[in-house]
Design a protein around this motif. Structure first.
Motif, PDB file in Angstrom:
ATOM      1  N   MET A 209       0.849  -1.177   0.000  1.00  0.00           N
ATOM      2  CA  MET A 209       0.000   0.000   0.000  1.00  0.00           C
ATOM      3  C   MET A 209       0.891   1.235   0.000  1.00  0.00           C
ATOM      4  O   MET A 209       1.821   1.341   0.790  1.00  0.00           O
ATOM      5  CB  MET A 209      -0.897  -0.028   1.232  1.00  0.00           C
ATOM      6  CG  MET A 209      -1.759   1.183   1.386  1.00  0.00           C
ATOM      7  SD  MET A 209      -3.293   0.684   2.180  1.00  0.00           S
ATOM      8  CE  MET A 209      -4.317   1.981   1.656  1.00  0.00           C
ATOM      9  N   PRO A 210       0.612   2.209  -0.875  1.00  0.00           N
ATOM     10  CA  PRO A 210       1.454   3.409  -0.941  1.00  0.00           C
ATOM     11  C   PRO A 210       1.281   4.283   0.294  1.00  0.00           C
ATOM     12  O   PRO A 210       0.236   4.260   0.947  1.00  0.00           O
ATOM     13  CB  PRO A 210       0.950   4.127  -2.193  1.00  0.00           C
ATOM     14  CG  PRO A 210      -0.427   3.622  -2.403  1.00  0.00           C
ATOM     15  CD  PRO A 210      -0.450   2.223  -1.861  1.00  0.00           C
ATOM     16  N   ASN A 211       2.309   5.027   0.613  1.00  0.00           N
ATOM     17  CA  ASN A 211       2.294   5.952   1.731  1.00  0.00           C
ATOM     18  C   ASN A 211       1.650   7.259   1.274  1.00  0.00           C
ATOM     19  O   ASN A 211       2.187   7.948   0.417  1.00  0.00           O
ATOM     20  CB  ASN A 211       3.723   6.182   2.230  1.00  0.00           C
ATOM     21  CG  ASN A 211       3.748   7.028   3.476  1.00  0.00           C
ATOM     22  OD1 ASN A 211       2.719   7.285   4.074  1.00  0.00           O
ATOM     23  ND2 ASN A 211       4.927   7.462   3.860  1.00  0.00           N
ATOM     24  N   LEU A 212       0.479   7.593   1.839  1.00  0.00           N
ATOM     25  CA  LEU A 212      -0.220   8.812   1.449  1.00  0.00           C
ATOM     26  C   LEU A 212       0.190   9.963   2.353  1.00  0.00           C
ATOM     27  O   LEU A 212       0.119   9.862   3.565  1.00  0.00           O
ATOM     28  CB  LEU A 212      -1.734   8.618   1.534  1.00  0.00           C
ATOM     29  CG  LEU A 212      -2.343   7.640   0.547  1.00  0.00           C
ATOM     30  CD1 LEU A 212      -3.828   7.488   0.824  1.00  0.00           C
ATOM     31  CD2 LEU A 212      -2.124   8.092  -0.871  1.00  0.00           C
ATOM     32  N   SER A 213       0.594  11.068   1.756  1.00  0.00           N
ATOM     33  CA  SER A 213       0.933  12.255   2.523  1.00  0.00           C
ATOM     34  C   SER A 213      -0.302  13.138   2.653  1.00  0.00           C
ATOM     35  O   SER A 213      -1.334  12.901   2.021  1.00  0.00           O
ATOM     36  CB  SER A 213       2.050  13.031   1.819  1.00  0.00           C
ATOM     37  OG  SER A 213       1.546  13.619   0.629  1.00  0.00           O
ATOM     38  N   SER A 214      -0.197  14.166   3.475  1.00  0.00           N
ATOM     39  CA  SER A 214      -1.290  15.127   3.620  1.00  0.00           C
ATOM     40  C   SER A 214      -1.637  15.765   2.282  1.00  0.00           C
ATOM     41  O   SER A 214      -2.806  16.004   1.988  1.00  0.00           O
ATOM     42  CB  SER A 214      -0.911  16.214   4.622  1.00  0.00           C
ATOM     43  OG  SER A 214      -0.710  15.651   5.890  1.00  0.00           O
ATOM     44  N   ASP A 215      -0.619  16.030   1.469  1.00  0.00           N
ATOM     45  CA  ASP A 215      -0.866  16.622   0.152  1.00  0.00           C
ATOM     46  C   ASP A 215      -1.684  15.688  -0.729  1.00  0.00           C
ATOM     47  O   ASP A 215      -2.579  16.129  -1.447  1.00  0.00           O
ATOM     48  CB  ASP A 215       0.453  16.978  -0.539  1.00  0.00           C
ATOM     49  CG  ASP A 215       1.173  18.128   0.132  1.00  0.00           C
ATOM     50  OD1 ASP A 215       0.496  18.961   0.783  1.00  0.00           O
ATOM     51  OD2 ASP A 215       2.405  18.194   0.012  1.00  0.00           O
ATOM     52  N   HIS A 216      -1.384  14.392  -0.674  1.00  0.00           N
ATOM     53  CA  HIS A 216      -2.154  13.416  -1.445  1.00  0.00           C
ATOM     54  C   HIS A 216      -3.610  13.372  -0.990  1.00  0.00           C
ATOM     55  O   HIS A 216      -4.529  13.320  -1.804  1.00  0.00           O
ATOM     56  CB  HIS A 216      -1.544  12.015  -1.322  1.00  0.00           C
ATOM     57  CG  HIS A 216      -0.255  11.856  -2.049  1.00  0.00           C
ATOM     58  ND1 HIS A 216       0.932  11.733  -1.391  1.00  0.00           N
ATOM     59  CD2 HIS A 216       0.023  11.803  -3.371  1.00  0.00           C
ATOM     60  CE1 HIS A 216       1.906  11.600  -2.271  1.00  0.00           C
ATOM     61  NE2 HIS A 216       1.374  11.645  -3.484  1.00  0.00           N
ATOM     62  N   LEU A 217      -3.801  13.385   0.331  1.00  0.00           N
ATOM     63  CA  LEU A 217      -5.162  13.338   0.866  1.00  0.00           C
ATOM     64  C   LEU A 217      -5.949  14.597   0.513  1.00  0.00           C
ATOM     65  O   LEU A 217      -7.129  14.527   0.189  1.00  0.00           O
ATOM     66  CB  LEU A 217      -5.130  13.136   2.376  1.00  0.00           C
ATOM     67  CG  LEU A 217      -4.646  11.766   2.830  1.00  0.00           C
ATOM     68  CD1 LEU A 217      -4.486  11.732   4.340  1.00  0.00           C
ATOM     69  CD2 LEU A 217      -5.579  10.680   2.359  1.00  0.00           C
ATOM     70  N   ARG A 218      -5.291  15.755   0.569  1.00  0.00           N
ATOM     71  CA  ARG A 218      -5.963  17.008   0.178  1.00  0.00           C
ATOM     72  C   ARG A 218      -6.336  16.985  -1.291  1.00  0.00           C
ATOM     73  O   ARG A 218      -7.422  17.422  -1.676  1.00  0.00           O
ATOM     74  CB  ARG A 218      -5.094  18.215   0.508  1.00  0.00           C
ATOM     75  CG  ARG A 218      -5.231  18.675   1.939  1.00  0.00           C
ATOM     76  CD  ARG A 218      -4.575  20.014   2.161  1.00  0.00           C
ATOM     77  NE  ARG A 218      -3.136  19.932   2.177  1.00  0.00           N
ATOM     78  CZ  ARG A 218      -2.416  19.615   3.248  1.00  0.00           C
ATOM     79  NH1 ARG A 218      -3.006  19.363   4.380  1.00  0.00           N
ATOM     80  NH2 ARG A 218      -1.109  19.548   3.174  1.00  0.00           N
ATOM     81  N   ALA A 219      -5.460  16.466  -2.139  1.00  0.00           N
ATOM     82  CA  ALA A 219      -5.755  16.376  -3.572  1.00  0.00           C
ATOM     83  C   ALA A 219      -6.938  15.438  -3.812  1.00  0.00           C
ATOM     84  O   ALA A 219      -7.826  15.741  -4.621  1.00  0.00           O
ATOM     85  CB  ALA A 219      -4.529  15.899  -4.338  1.00  0.00           C
ATOM     86  N   LEU A 220      -6.958  14.323  -3.103  1.00  0.00           N
ATOM     87  CA  LEU A 220      -8.071  13.392  -3.213  1.00  0.00           C
ATOM     88  C   LEU A 220      -9.376  14.042  -2.745  1.00  0.00           C
ATOM     89  O   LEU A 220     -10.420  13.918  -3.398  1.00  0.00           O
ATOM     90  CB  LEU A 220      -7.780  12.136  -2.389  1.00  0.00           C
ATOM     91  CG  LEU A 220      -8.823  11.037  -2.430  1.00  0.00           C
ATOM     92  CD1 LEU A 220      -8.897  10.424  -3.827  1.00  0.00           C
ATOM     93  CD2 LEU A 220      -8.495   9.983  -1.397  1.00  0.00           C
ATOM     94  N   ALA A 221      -9.314  14.747  -1.616  1.00  0.00           N
ATOM     95  CA  ALA A 221     -10.504  15.429  -1.089  1.00  0.00           C
ATOM     96  C   ALA A 221     -10.998  16.490  -2.059  1.00  0.00           C
ATOM     97  O   ALA A 221     -12.203  16.648  -2.259  1.00  0.00           O
ATOM     98  CB  ALA A 221     -10.191  16.052   0.267  1.00  0.00           C
ATOM     99  N   HIS A 222     -10.084  17.225  -2.654  1.00  0.00           N
ATOM    100  CA  HIS A 222     -10.477  18.279  -3.595  1.00  0.00           C
ATOM    101  C   HIS A 222     -11.108  17.693  -4.850  1.00  0.00           C
ATOM    102  O   HIS A 222     -12.076  18.245  -5.389  1.00  0.00           O
ATOM    103  CB  HIS A 222      -9.271  19.148  -3.967  1.00  0.00           C
ATOM    104  CG  HIS A 222      -9.656  20.411  -4.627  1.00  0.00           C
ATOM    105  ND1 HIS A 222      -9.773  20.534  -5.991  1.00  0.00           N
ATOM    106  CD2 HIS A 222      -9.979  21.619  -4.105  1.00  0.00           C
ATOM    107  CE1 HIS A 222     -10.142  21.759  -6.296  1.00  0.00           C
ATOM    108  NE2 HIS A 222     -10.284  22.441  -5.155  1.00  0.00           N
ATOM    109  N   ALA A 223     -10.610  16.545  -5.297  1.00  0.00           N
ATOM    110  CA  ALA A 223     -11.136  15.908  -6.504  1.00  0.00           C
ATOM    111  C   ALA A 223     -12.503  15.268  -6.263  1.00  0.00           C
ATOM    112  O   ALA A 223     -13.294  15.124  -7.199  1.00  0.00           O
ATOM    113  CB  ALA A 223     -10.150  14.859  -7.014  1.00  0.00           C
TER     114      ALA A 223
END
Length: 78
Positions: free
Chosen positions: A1-15
């Motif tokens: 499983m990839p390591n998700l950073s806060s930036d990744h989670l914010r991008a996912l939330a925004h999308a």
């Protein structure tokens, strides 16, 4: 499983804003509901006021929920 950073989670939330915001609010209310289950003798339903924020003070995108809970609860009636 990839390591998700806060930036990744914010991008996912925004999308997927509708889904993520709904999940944030549901998780918040589920947490509030657990407080009524802690003391089974009280037979009360806790309440709260919830506010979804999507920005920080610096206007950075940062979705999160604030809750205000009263010290009391509503008595459950049959």
């Amino acid at each position: 499983m990839p390591n998700l950073s806060s930036d990744h989670l914010r991008a996912l939330a925004h999308a997927h804003q509708n889904i993520v915001y709904d999940l944030l609010m549901r998780a918040s209310w589920e947490t509030v509901g657990t407080f009524g289950e802690i003391d089974k003798k009280q037979e009360t339903t806790p309440g709260a006021i919830a506010v979804l924020h999507t920005k920080t003070r610096r206007l950075d995108y940062h979705p999160h929920v604030h809750l205000i809970m009263p010290a009391g609860a509503i008595e459950r009636r049959a």
